[in-house]
Design an enzyme around this catalytic site. Structure first.
Site, PDB file in Angstrom:
ATOM      1  N   ALA A  71       0.820  -1.216   0.000  1.00  0.00           N
ATOM      2  CA  ALA A  71       0.000   0.000   0.000  1.00  0.00           C
ATOM      3  C   ALA A  71       0.854   1.265   0.000  1.00  0.00           C
ATOM      4  O   ALA A  71       0.453   2.285  -0.566  1.00  0.00           O
ATOM      5  CB  ALA A  71      -0.951  -0.003   1.196  1.00  0.00           C
ATOM      6  N   THR A  72       2.017   1.218   0.613  1.00  0.00           N
ATOM      7  CA  THR A  72       2.882   2.407   0.610  1.00  0.00           C
ATOM      8  C   THR A  72       3.236   2.788  -0.821  1.00  0.00           C
ATOM      9  O   THR A  72       3.110   3.954  -1.228  1.00  0.00           O
ATOM     10  CB  THR A  72       4.170   2.144   1.416  1.00  0.00           C
ATOM     11  OG1 THR A  72       3.817   1.808   2.760  1.00  0.00           O
ATOM     12  CG2 THR A  72       5.090   3.362   1.420  1.00  0.00           C
ATOM     13  N   GLN A 182      -6.778  -1.085   5.189  1.00  0.00           N
ATOM     14  CA  GLN A 182      -7.416  -1.724   6.350  1.00  0.00           C
ATOM     15  C   GLN A 182      -8.855  -2.137   6.053  1.00  0.00           C
ATOM     16  O   GLN A 182      -9.506  -2.726   6.921  1.00  0.00           O
ATOM     17  CB  GLN A 182      -7.416  -0.755   7.544  1.00  0.00           C
ATOM     18  CG  GLN A 182      -6.032  -0.398   8.058  1.00  0.00           C
ATOM     19  CD  GLN A 182      -5.387  -1.516   8.861  1.00  0.00           C
ATOM     20  OE1 GLN A 182      -6.047  -2.478   9.261  1.00  0.00           O
ATOM     21  NE2 GLN A 182      -4.097  -1.406   9.093  1.00  0.00           N
ATOM     22  N   SER A 202      -3.235  -3.663   0.377  1.00  0.00           N
ATOM     23  CA  SER A 202      -2.007  -4.342   0.786  1.00  0.00           C
ATOM     24  C   SER A 202      -2.290  -5.794   1.150  1.00  0.00           C
ATOM     25  O   SER A 202      -3.250  -6.074   1.872  1.00  0.00           O
ATOM     26  CB  SER A 202      -1.420  -3.626   2.003  1.00  0.00           C
ATOM     27  OG  SER A 202      -0.316  -4.340   2.505  1.00  0.00           O
ATOM     28  N   GLY A 203      -1.456  -6.715   0.664  1.00  0.00           N
ATOM     29  CA  GLY A 203      -1.657  -8.140   0.911  1.00  0.00           C
ATOM     30  C   GLY A 203      -1.569  -8.537   2.374  1.00  0.00           C
ATOM     31  O   GLY A 203      -2.378  -9.318   2.866  1.00  0.00           O
ATOM     32  N   HIS A 204      -0.585  -7.975   3.084  1.00  0.00           N
ATOM     33  CA  HIS A 204      -0.347  -8.486   4.447  1.00  0.00           C
ATOM     34  C   HIS A 204      -1.339  -7.972   5.471  1.00  0.00           C
ATOM     35  O   HIS A 204      -1.286  -8.366   6.635  1.00  0.00           O
ATOM     36  CB  HIS A 204       1.104  -8.231   4.880  1.00  0.00           C
ATOM     37  CG  HIS A 204       1.433  -6.818   5.253  1.00  0.00           C
ATOM     38  ND1 HIS A 204       1.463  -6.403   6.562  1.00  0.00           N
ATOM     39  CD2 HIS A 204       1.765  -5.738   4.512  1.00  0.00           C
ATOM     40  CE1 HIS A 204       1.813  -5.114   6.601  1.00  0.00           C
ATOM     41  NE2 HIS A 204       2.000  -4.693   5.369  1.00  0.00           N
ATOM     42  N   THR A 240      10.111  -6.833 -12.583  1.00  0.00           N
ATOM     43  CA  THR A 240       9.618  -8.205 -12.761  1.00  0.00           C
ATOM     44  C   THR A 240       8.506  -8.498 -11.764  1.00  0.00           C
ATOM     45  O   THR A 240       8.646  -8.218 -10.571  1.00  0.00           O
ATOM     46  CB  THR A 240      10.775  -9.203 -12.571  1.00  0.00           C
ATOM     47  OG1 THR A 240      11.788  -8.882 -13.517  1.00  0.00           O
ATOM     48  CG2 THR A 240      10.307 -10.636 -12.766  1.00  0.00           C
ATOM     49  N   CYS A 326       3.303   3.382  15.685  1.00  0.00           N
ATOM     50  CA  CYS A 326       4.156   2.442  14.975  1.00  0.00           C
ATOM     51  C   CYS A 326       5.517   2.240  15.635  1.00  0.00           C
ATOM     52  O   CYS A 326       6.540   2.230  14.958  1.00  0.00           O
ATOM     53  CB  CYS A 326       4.343   2.880  13.518  1.00  0.00           C
ATOM     54  SG  CYS A 326       2.840   2.726  12.582  1.00  0.00           S
TER      55      CYS A 326
HETATM   56  C1  LIG Z   1      -0.344  -0.965   6.550  1.00  0.00           C
HETATM   57  C2  LIG Z   1      -0.877   0.253   5.922  1.00  0.00           C
HETATM   58  C3  LIG Z   1      -0.178   0.888   4.901  1.00  0.00           C
HETATM   59  C4  LIG Z   1       1.159   0.403   4.401  1.00  0.00           C
HETATM   60  O1  LIG Z   1       0.999  -0.787   3.703  1.00  0.00           O
HETATM   61  P1  LIG Z   1       2.290  -1.633   3.215  1.00  0.00           P
HETATM   62  O2  LIG Z   1       1.698  -2.638   2.310  1.00  0.00           O
HETATM   63  O3  LIG Z   1       2.860  -2.206   4.461  1.00  0.00           O
HETATM   64  O4  LIG Z   1       3.195  -0.696   2.532  1.00  0.00           O
HETATM   65  C5  LIG Z   1      -0.742   2.007   4.343  1.00  0.00           C
HETATM   66  N1  LIG Z   1      -1.919   2.483   4.762  1.00  0.00           N
HETATM   67  C6  LIG Z   1      -2.612   1.902   5.747  1.00  0.00           C
HETATM   68  C7  LIG Z   1      -3.926   2.456   6.147  1.00  0.00           C
HETATM   69  C8  LIG Z   1      -2.118   0.766   6.364  1.00  0.00           C
HETATM   70  O5  LIG Z   1      -2.801   0.208   7.342  1.00  0.00           O
END
Ligand SMILES: *Cc1c(COP(=O)(O)O)cnc(C)c1O
Length: 380
Positions: A71-72, A182, A202-204, A240, A326
């Site tokens: 997401a960043t 989120q 974001s996947g994680h 890639t 954080c």
């Molecule tokens: C975790 C998070 C991010 C960053 O995501 P990454 O995939 O770790 O770079 C950005 N925005 C929000 C709201 C998040 O919770």
């Protein structure tokens, strides 16, 4: 045993996601861009299935999906990409609007743009974490290029009224970017219905792998690439493709959509139990709107205890986050935006429940906080 209640920081990779990723590390390792032989075409096809799954979850076509590392990166591509594209075509609109409670991965690129010719307005939020829509409306005008508002806050779980915000943006011809890291896989969300032009995920954060994410782009939204090279992702994100991670992301999204309702209801009930148990301890305040929030989020401020001592007392039993943003140690800018002092923010706890959370962990969390408060409040 440590109860993991920090699912806004990250989620464990679902075993079914791991299983889906497995072959793509070694036996099926071909580069999906090497389109001349079968294994490469198979890798490309696997990436396309992942793309379709991500697109379907947000109600858009597969071509809307630009895969990123998370997401960043998606936020950086969206925000800087829109700004640069506007510059290139001599667009008069330059102004950017966002909220004080956004993630740093939105605030920092916007502040950088603010230093480079794109005036930035950062609006405050109300004590419940929601933006005053009249105030937002007043901030958007004929010079506004883009508005960035997250779907669900990563600290307090607050859900902004995106439908109303989307209408305001459209009425004034401004683009709407939404950091939905989120929200995707946790609450129902569709881009077009909400009027979202660009969406980051974001996947994680949804039981997928770290290092995979996506930016979804509405039809006709001009974007300049922020990474140049091999021309992947329609020239918008060179590099890639991380086939195993993207396959995992696609599978994670699919699984999250499948149990979204059931998981939300179950975790909402557990969260209620957690709140009831904690509120009964006295001197506990809820951070963020009581109802317009993620079902698996709870964020509280505890009166009469010193934050550092509280966190040290809890950390053997609970993996939770504190109001020190954080783990950087500085007070949370989100809690500050709600009007909490640095001392109050430090004595705050964010709970993030998840797919694996069971009732026993909730009881353990209540007991751990109760024991900590009994000790800390009696020994000032
Ligand atoms: C975790 C998070 C991010 C960053 O995501 P990454 O995939 O770790 O770079 C950005 N925005 C929000 C709201 C998040 O919770």
């Amino acid at each position: 045993m440590l109860a993991y209640l920090d699912h806004h920081a990250t989620t464990p990779c679902d075993p079914r996601v791991l299983e889906a990723m497995e072959p793509w590390w070694s036996s099926c390792f071909a580069n999906p861009s090497s389109r001349l032989y079968r294994p490469a075409l198979e890798a490309a096809a696997a990436v396309e299935i992942a793309r379709e799954r991500v697109a379907a979850a947000l109600g858009v076509e597969a071509r809307a999906v630009i895969f990123t590392s998370g997401a960043t990166e998606a936020n950086n591509l969206a925000l800087k990409g829109v700004a640069e594209a506007a510059l290139e075509r001599g667009e008069r609109r330059r102004a950017l609007v966002t909220l004080a409670t956004e993630h740093r991965a939105v605030l920092d690129p916007l502040q950088w743009l603010g230093l480079h010719g794109f005036p930035l307005t950062v609006l405050p939020v109300q004590p419940d974490g929601l933006v005053d829509l009249q105030r937002l409306e007043a901030a958007i005008d004929a010079d506004t290029l883009l508005v960035s508002v997250m779907a669900a806050n990563n600290e307090i779980g607050v859900l902004q009224d995106l439908q109303a915000i989307g209408r305001l943006c459209r009425a004034r011809g401004a683009l709407l970017h939404c950091d939905a890291a989120q929200a995707v896989g946790h609450i129902p969300l569709t881009m077009a219905e909400l009027g979202i032009d660009l969406l980051s995920l974001s996947g994680h954060k949804l039981y997928g792998p770290k290092g995979a994410g996506a930016l979804l782009r509405g039809e006709g939204v001009a974007l300049a690439p922020q990474q140049h090279g091999g021309g992947q992702e329609h020239g918008l994100r060179a590099g890639t493709l991380a086939v195993p991670l993207l396959v995992g992301l696609g599978r994670a999204v699919e699984l999250a959509m499948a149990d979204l309702q059931e998981r939300g209801a179950r975790l909402g009930a557990l969260r209620q139990r957690l709140w009831d148990g904690l509120e009964a301890l006295g001197g506990i305040r809820l951070n963020g709107h009581p109802r317009r929030r993620l079902p698996h989020n709870l964020n509280i401020t505890i009166d009469g205890v010193e934050g550092g001592r509280l966190q040290r007392r809890l950390r053997r039993e609970l993996a939770v986050s504190s109001g020190s943003a954080c783990s950087q140690g500085s007070p949370s800018h989100v809690l500050a935006a709600l009007g909490r002092s640095p001392v109050e923010a430090a004595a705050s706890i964010r709970f993030g429940l998840g797919r694996g959370t069971q009732e026993a962990e909730i009881e353990r969390a209540i007991n751990a906080v109760a024991a900590a408060l009994a000790e800390l409040r009696s020994t000032p």
